[in-house]
Design an enzyme around this catalytic site. Structure first.
Site, PDB file in Angstrom:
ATOM      1  N   ASP A  26      -6.012  26.072  83.599  1.00  0.00           N
ATOM      2  CA  ASP A  26      -6.966  27.191  83.592  1.00  0.00           C
ATOM      3  C   ASP A  26      -8.391  26.640  83.476  1.00  0.00           C
ATOM      4  O   ASP A  26      -9.313  27.138  84.132  1.00  0.00           O
ATOM      5  CB  ASP A  26      -6.680  28.170  82.442  1.00  0.00           C
ATOM      6  CG  ASP A  26      -5.757  29.304  82.893  1.00  0.00           C
ATOM      7  OD1 ASP A  26      -4.936  29.064  83.799  1.00  0.00           O
ATOM      8  OD2 ASP A  26      -5.861  30.423  82.342  1.00  0.00           O
ATOM      9  N   LYS A  43       0.190  15.356  72.424  1.00  0.00           N
ATOM     10  CA  LYS A  43      -0.391  15.552  71.091  1.00  0.00           C
ATOM     11  C   LYS A  43       0.465  14.714  70.153  1.00  0.00           C
ATOM     12  O   LYS A  43       1.057  15.213  69.190  1.00  0.00           O
ATOM     13  CB  LYS A  43      -0.376  17.051  70.740  1.00  0.00           C
ATOM     14  CG  LYS A  43      -1.159  17.412  69.490  1.00  0.00           C
ATOM     15  CD  LYS A  43      -2.664  17.219  69.637  1.00  0.00           C
ATOM     16  CE  LYS A  43      -3.356  17.482  68.295  1.00  0.00           C
ATOM     17  NZ  LYS A  43      -4.761  17.058  68.286  1.00  0.00           N
ATOM     18  N   ASP A  83      -6.390  17.915  73.090  1.00  0.00           N
ATOM     19  CA  ASP A  83      -7.682  18.496  72.683  1.00  0.00           C
ATOM     20  C   ASP A  83      -8.833  17.702  73.305  1.00  0.00           C
ATOM     21  O   ASP A  83      -9.815  18.273  73.803  1.00  0.00           O
ATOM     22  CB  ASP A  83      -7.796  18.573  71.154  1.00  0.00           C
ATOM     23  CG  ASP A  83      -7.300  17.313  70.459  1.00  0.00           C
ATOM     24  OD1 ASP A  83      -6.486  16.584  71.052  1.00  0.00           O
ATOM     25  OD2 ASP A  83      -7.731  17.032  69.329  1.00  0.00           O
ATOM     26  N   TYR A 107       8.469  25.576  77.179  1.00  0.00           N
ATOM     27  CA  TYR A 107       8.969  26.756  77.898  1.00  0.00           C
ATOM     28  C   TYR A 107      10.494  26.704  78.056  1.00  0.00           C
ATOM     29  O   TYR A 107      11.044  27.298  78.988  1.00  0.00           O
ATOM     30  CB  TYR A 107       8.356  26.826  79.305  1.00  0.00           C
ATOM     31  CG  TYR A 107       6.919  27.276  79.389  1.00  0.00           C
ATOM     32  CD1 TYR A 107       5.951  26.827  78.502  1.00  0.00           C
ATOM     33  CD2 TYR A 107       6.521  28.153  80.391  1.00  0.00           C
ATOM     34  CE1 TYR A 107       4.629  27.229  78.609  1.00  0.00           C
ATOM     35  CE2 TYR A 107       5.198  28.564  80.506  1.00  0.00           C
ATOM     36  CZ  TYR A 107       4.255  28.095  79.609  1.00  0.00           C
ATOM     37  OH  TYR A 107       2.941  28.486  79.726  1.00  0.00           O
ATOM     38  N   ASP A 120      -0.276  24.045  81.622  1.00  0.00           N
ATOM     39  CA  ASP A 120      -0.683  25.417  81.935  1.00  0.00           C
ATOM     40  C   ASP A 120      -2.094  25.691  81.416  1.00  0.00           C
ATOM     41  O   ASP A 120      -2.948  26.228  82.133  1.00  0.00           O
ATOM     42  CB  ASP A 120       0.320  26.386  81.300  1.00  0.00           C
ATOM     43  CG  ASP A 120       0.154  27.808  81.809  1.00  0.00           C
ATOM     44  OD1 ASP A 120      -0.428  27.981  82.889  1.00  0.00           O
ATOM     45  OD2 ASP A 120       0.600  28.740  81.119  1.00  0.00           O
TER      46      ASP A 120
HETATM   47  N1  GGG Z   1       0.778  33.625  90.222  1.00  0.00           N
HETATM   48  C1  GGG Z   1       1.835  33.694  89.351  1.00  0.00           C
HETATM   49  C2  GGG Z   1       1.520  34.424  88.082  1.00  0.00           C
HETATM   50  O1  GGG Z   1       1.452  35.623  88.054  1.00  0.00           O
HETATM   51  N2  GGG Z   1       1.307  33.686  87.026  1.00  0.00           N
HETATM   52  C3  GGG Z   1       0.994  34.284  85.783  1.00  0.00           C
HETATM   53  C4  GGG Z   1       1.508  33.548  84.614  1.00  0.00           C
HETATM   54  O2  GGG Z   1       1.338  34.032  83.520  1.00  0.00           O
HETATM   55  N3  GGG Z   1       2.114  32.399  84.777  1.00  0.00           N
HETATM   56  C5  GGG Z   1       2.597  31.659  83.697  1.00  0.00           C
HETATM   57  C6  GGG Z   1       2.970  30.276  84.083  1.00  0.00           C
HETATM   58  O3  GGG Z   1       2.645  29.815  85.175  1.00  0.00           O
HETATM   59  O4  GGG Z   1       3.588  29.615  83.293  1.00  0.00           O
END
Ligand code: GGG
Length: 353
Positions: A249, A188, A221, A138, A245
């Protein structure tokens, strides 16, 4: 009485609903403590602001935020605004400018929540993911040339600095030494022999200062699979920006819902306001209906109180979330119920006392 200055950015979609809900709980926690108060200033920044002004936040937004003790954010994202505009116009500049290099994302299955993994309960799902938060994938380094031609080129470069990796890895070791003394480092490095072999070397070197912490080096992975098949092997997890990130999830899902997941963007060295937000985005499909789960935002608020130096109040808010889930059947739709945002918030308020 201590006064903490909080910059509140509800942002887009359900951010507008979960942030006021969380602030109700946090203000009650402040009242109950009798020691501190939150002085909140709301900023209208986000996609609506962008559609009106062409900017996600004011030009001097970062210098204005600098003076606050913390930033409390809802969500960003709006169907008619490209996602890279919303992210690079608000969230990522805040993380980078204030060098909020550690993004803490607890993954914890709370008693009372039925997670999707058969045979995995609260004893098996309890980890802290620490995502490198200011560089890596990023970094924003790259470009495009020959736009629209058949020979168009797009380059996105990962940037890993020794200072950046060392700091986040050291912080992860510290947190692991306070917990179950087990650190998983996610890379990785078989496929990325420059960035991630370097990352592995930094982990090896910093680890010499933490002989009581055992280290597992796990390819991303495999980690994705183990989050589902063997979550109990993870205590503290440290990962690059993108890998952290993605993995969180999965983490949110195994703890029961994206709506429960909380996140703290901090600079552990101090000196800058941290930013606290639920992991979820703006959820345009349910925005405006009053049914979003406020618990991720409330949990992020608890982390904010801990970070501000009010750990007892932060713990009290967390306990109230746990009590509301363990002792009532109030659940929002993402958790299999039909409670509204207001009803879920009320359950936490009642549990807070
Ligand atoms: N709650 C914050 C939000 O809207 N996150 C959405 C998002 O796409 N975040 C990307 C990240 O945390 O890198």
């Amino acid at each position: 009485m201590k006064q903490y200055r909080i910059a509140v950015i509800p942002g887009d979609g359900v951010g507008q609903e979960v942030v006021p809900a969380a602030l109700r709980v946090l203000n009650r926690a402040a009242d109950l403590s009798g020691n501190f108060a939150l002085q909140c200033k709301e900023f209208p920044w986000g996609s609506g602001y962008y559609l009106e002004t062409g900017r996600m936040m004011d030009e001097d937004g970062l210098s204005r935020l600098r003076d606050f003790d913390a930033i409390f954010l809802g969500a960003v994202g709006y169907p008619s605004v490209p996602d890279h505009v919303t992210l690079w116009g608000l969230l990522l500049p805040i993380r980078q400018r204030f060098n909020l290099y550690a993004n803490l994302r607890p993954v914890k299955l709370l008693p009372g929540i039925r997670g999707p993994l058969r045979d995995k309960g609260p004893d098996q799902i309890d980890m802290l993911v620490i995502r490198e938060n200011s560089e890596g994938e990023y970094s924003g380094v790259g470009g495009r040339v020959h736009l629209g031609f058949g020979h168009e080129v797009a380059i996105q470069t990962d940037v890993f600095t020794r200072e950046g990796v060392e700091k986040v890895v050291r912080y992860a070791f510290v947190r692991a030494s306070e917990r179950r003394k087990r650190l998983a480092s996610i890379t990785k490095s078989n496929a990325s022999p420059f960035a991630f072999v370097f990352w592995d070397e930094v982990v090896r070197d910093v680890g010499k200062d933490f002989p009581d912490v055992s280290v597992d080096r796990v390819l991303v992975d495999a980690a994705a699979a183990y989050f589902i098949t063997r979550p109990e092997m993870f205590d503290v997890v440290v990962a690059s920006n993108l890998f952290g990130d993605v993995l969180t999830d999965i983490g949110a899902v195994i703890q029961g819902s994206m709506g429960l997941a909380a996140s703290a963007n901090i600079n552990p060295d101090g000196g800058y306001p941290g930013m606290f937000e639920p992991v979820h985005g703006s959820a345009p499909d349910i925005a405006g209906k009053g049914i979003a789960n406020p618990l991720g935002s409330i949990w992020a608020g608890a982390m904010m109180l801990q970070q501000l130096g009010e750990p007892a109040s932060g713990d009290r808010v967390l306990s109230a979330i746990e009590k509301a889930l363990a002792e009532t059947t109030v659940r929002t739709r993402d958790l299999g119920g039909d409670a509204t945002t207001a009803e879920m918030t009320e359950a936490v308020m009642a549990a807070l006392g």
